[in-house]
Write an enzyme that holds these catalytic residues in place. Structure first.
Site, short mmCIF file in Angstrom:
data_model
loop_
_atom_site.label_atom_id
_atom_site.label_comp_id
_atom_site.label_asym_id
_atom_site.label_seq_id
_atom_site.Cartn_x
_atom_site.Cartn_y
_atom_site.Cartn_z
N LYS A 186 0.85 -1.20 0.00
CA LYS A 186 0.00 0.00 0.00
C LYS A 186 0.88 1.24 0.00
O LYS A 186 1.87 1.31 0.75
CB LYS A 186 -0.91 -0.02 1.24
CG LYS A 186 -1.93 1.11 1.28
CD LYS A 186 -2.83 0.96 2.51
CE LYS A 186 -3.93 2.01 2.55
NZ LYS A 186 -4.78 1.88 3.75
N SER B 236 -9.61 1.68 2.65
CA SER B 236 -8.73 2.42 1.77
C SER B 236 -7.63 1.58 1.12
O SER B 236 -7.00 2.02 0.17
CB SER B 236 -8.06 3.56 2.54
OG SER B 236 -7.27 3.04 3.59
N SER C 194 -9.92 -0.49 6.90
CA SER C 194 -9.32 -0.40 5.57
C SER C 194 -8.59 -1.63 5.06
O SER C 194 -8.21 -1.68 3.89
CB SER C 194 -8.38 0.79 5.50
OG SER C 194 -9.11 1.94 5.26
N1 GLN Z 1 -13.31 4.14 6.01
C1 GLN Z 1 -12.67 4.68 7.15
C2 GLN Z 1 -12.29 6.12 6.90
O1 GLN Z 1 -12.62 6.62 5.89
C3 GLN Z 1 -11.49 3.84 7.53
C4 GLN Z 1 -10.28 4.10 6.74
C5 GLN Z 1 -9.10 3.29 7.17
O2 GLN Z 1 -9.23 2.28 7.87
N2 GLN Z 1 -7.92 3.76 6.81
O3 GLN Z 1 -11.70 6.76 7.69
#
Ligand code: GLN
Length: 486
Positions: A78, A153, A177
């Site tokens: 990532k 994400s 994410s």
């Molecule tokens: N969907 C969540 C957010 O938008 C979690 C994102 C994540 O785990 N990095 O913050």
């Protein structure tokens, strides 16, 4: 044979037995990328030359018998983890040309284990989002249907694993994410206990929630990746000096005597019936494998989205203050005063969702509002953590859906951030409490989209969690399935 379709543990045997070389394997995966990448769009930066060089070095080690546990295994990373000499964009214009001078500790560990890094994969900008559409360089596509989101994400990580554009990947999870894109793309994704894996060199989003973890083709590979990346790191004061067990060894013990709690509040209104059916089927399989199923309650679940969307933006607004156009990253050259450099660099460098979070976070932390928002959220966070403490006195793991629906169509919710926030309801509380959670494929919708089952456990109980996940995977026998139309 298609080497790119295989798992780490299958390839480990072949590489060690010299049936295949690391260079052959890496070439095969690079060819696969060439074939499908224009449809999947998982990679932001691909480094074929570097990967082949590392594969050659791996072959030398394999010949000498000195290779580590991931020797010769091609991985994607990532784009939020710093990689020495390799661009790390965080999916943002503001870091479009940022090349870190060092490796994150998790990357150091992967390299020490002999892994071959293929490149950096797509993500929501600074890991903020649940669809990967917030990436400044365009969204990755779901390999099971390229008109669908792959979740976020860590969308590029999940997509690259599902499309066999790597053998495994490393992602991060601040509110779901890793688990949510793993669920949407039909792969395995584990968010470890907060403190289990070093965050050094992970570009910070919300420091009290962020955690690094693997996305893999099956549970065995997940355990192998955990063996490689876990452990205390003097460079991360939040990493915990607790012994790392052999996660691989624990998998095959059965489920006799294991109590699986089903949190009542996780089968919510709005849960897609297809998701519910697949998850209930998975729970039945756990019971057939010998586990005892008990109903439990996490009464503060309703508050977790509200709490998270105060705590995470508050921490983000502080963490992202460092992108000032001066120290690194994009600088607006047209400005002639210091204040304008700050303003214009940040205005043009950040995307809409990141700006929204900075505004929310700054507001929540501002004087006069701190007590009403941040302090209150922190107090409720404690209650959510207490809920878990209580249920883990009565059961070993929790089983639930990962996300209320399957993947939706790209752009479908782009103008409705609130409904996207709400879809995080089943993953966020693990981050607030710091406990581990995994998504394991448990079925498909009528439209052919994957569905994941979430297993959560108490702090540092990854062994138990992986054992439950492995037994489930064996029963369901679907983790080898791949999108046919790609
Ligand atoms: N969907 C969540 C957010 O938008 C979690 C994102 C994540 O785990 N990095 O913050």
């Amino acid at each position: 044979m298609s080497l790119h379709r295989l798992t780490i543990h299958e390839l480990r045997e072949m590489l060690d037995g010299r049936q295949v070389s690391a260079v052959e394997l890496t070439r095969d995966v690079l060819q696969r990328i060439e074939k499908v990448e224009d449809r999947v769009k998982a990679y932001i930066t691909l480094d074929p030359e570097g990967a082949l060089k590392r594969a050659e070095a791996a072959d030398t080690e394999l010949k000498m018998g000195t290779g580590g546990s991931l020797c010769g295994i091609p991985l994607s990373i990532k784009d939020v983890l710093c990689t020495d000499g390799m661009r790390t964009t965080c999916g943002s214009r503001i870091l479009e040309n940022f090349v870190p001078p060092y490796d994150a500790t998790s990357i150091v560990k992967l390299k020490e284990a002999g892994a071959v890094l293929l490149g950096k994969v797509s993500m929501d900008e600074f890991a903020m989002g649940s669809t990967s559409e917030n990436c400044a360089f365009g969204p990755p596509r779901n390999p099971w249907g390229t008109e669908y989101i792959c979740g976020g994400s860590s969308g590029g990580s999940a997509a690259s694993v599902a499309a066999d554009e790597c053998i495994a990947s490393l992602g991060t999870d601040t509110g779901g994410s890793i688990r949510q894109p793993a669920s949407h793309c039909g792969v395995v994704g584990l968010k470890p206990t907060y403190g289990r894996v070093s965050r050094y060199g992970l570009v910070a989003f919300a420091s009290s929630l962020d955690q690094v973890g693997p996305l893999t083709k099956d549970v065995t590979d997940c355990a192998l990746m955990m063996n490689a990346i876990s452990g205390h790191d003097a460079k991360d004061s939040t990493s915990v000096a607790q012994k790392v067990p052999d996660y691989h060894k624990a998998l095959t013990e059965g489920l006799q005597g294991m109590k699986v709690g089903i949190p009542r509040e996780y089968f919510i209104k709005g849960l897609d019936p297809e998701v519910e059916t697949a998850v209930r089927q998975g729970i039945k399989s756990l019971s057939e494998a010998g586990a005892e199923i008990v109903e439990v309650s996490l009464p503060h679940t309703d508050y977790c989205v509200a709490v998270y969307y105060i705590v995470a933006p508050a921490e983000a607004s502080s963490n992202l203050a460092r992108y000032d156009g001066i120290r690194y990253g994009l600088r607006d050259k047209s400005s002639d005063s210091l204040l304008d450099i700050y303003k214009n660099s940040r205005s043009s460098g950040f995307g809409d969702e990141v700006k929204r979070r900075i505004i929310i976070g700054t507001y929540a932390l501002s004087s006069g509002y701190y007590d009403a928002y941040y302090k209150k959220a922190s107090q409720v966070r404690t209650l959510i953590t207490e809920d878990f403490k209580k249920v883990f006195a009565a059961c070993d793991v929790l089983a639930s859906p990962v996300t209320p629906t399957t993947a939706w169509k790209l752009a479908e919710k782009i103008d409705d951030p609130l409904s996207v926030y709400l879809s995080d309801i089943l993953t966020i509380s693990a981050n607030l409490a710091g406990i581990p959670g995994i998504s394991v494929p448990c079925g498909f919708s009528g439209a052919g989209l994957p569905i994941g089952l979430q297993i959560q456990a108490s702090h540092f109980q990854e062994e138990t969690l992986l054992r439950a996940a492995y037994n489930l995977e064996q029963r369901l026998n679907i983790s080898h399935l791949r999108p046919e139309n790609l």
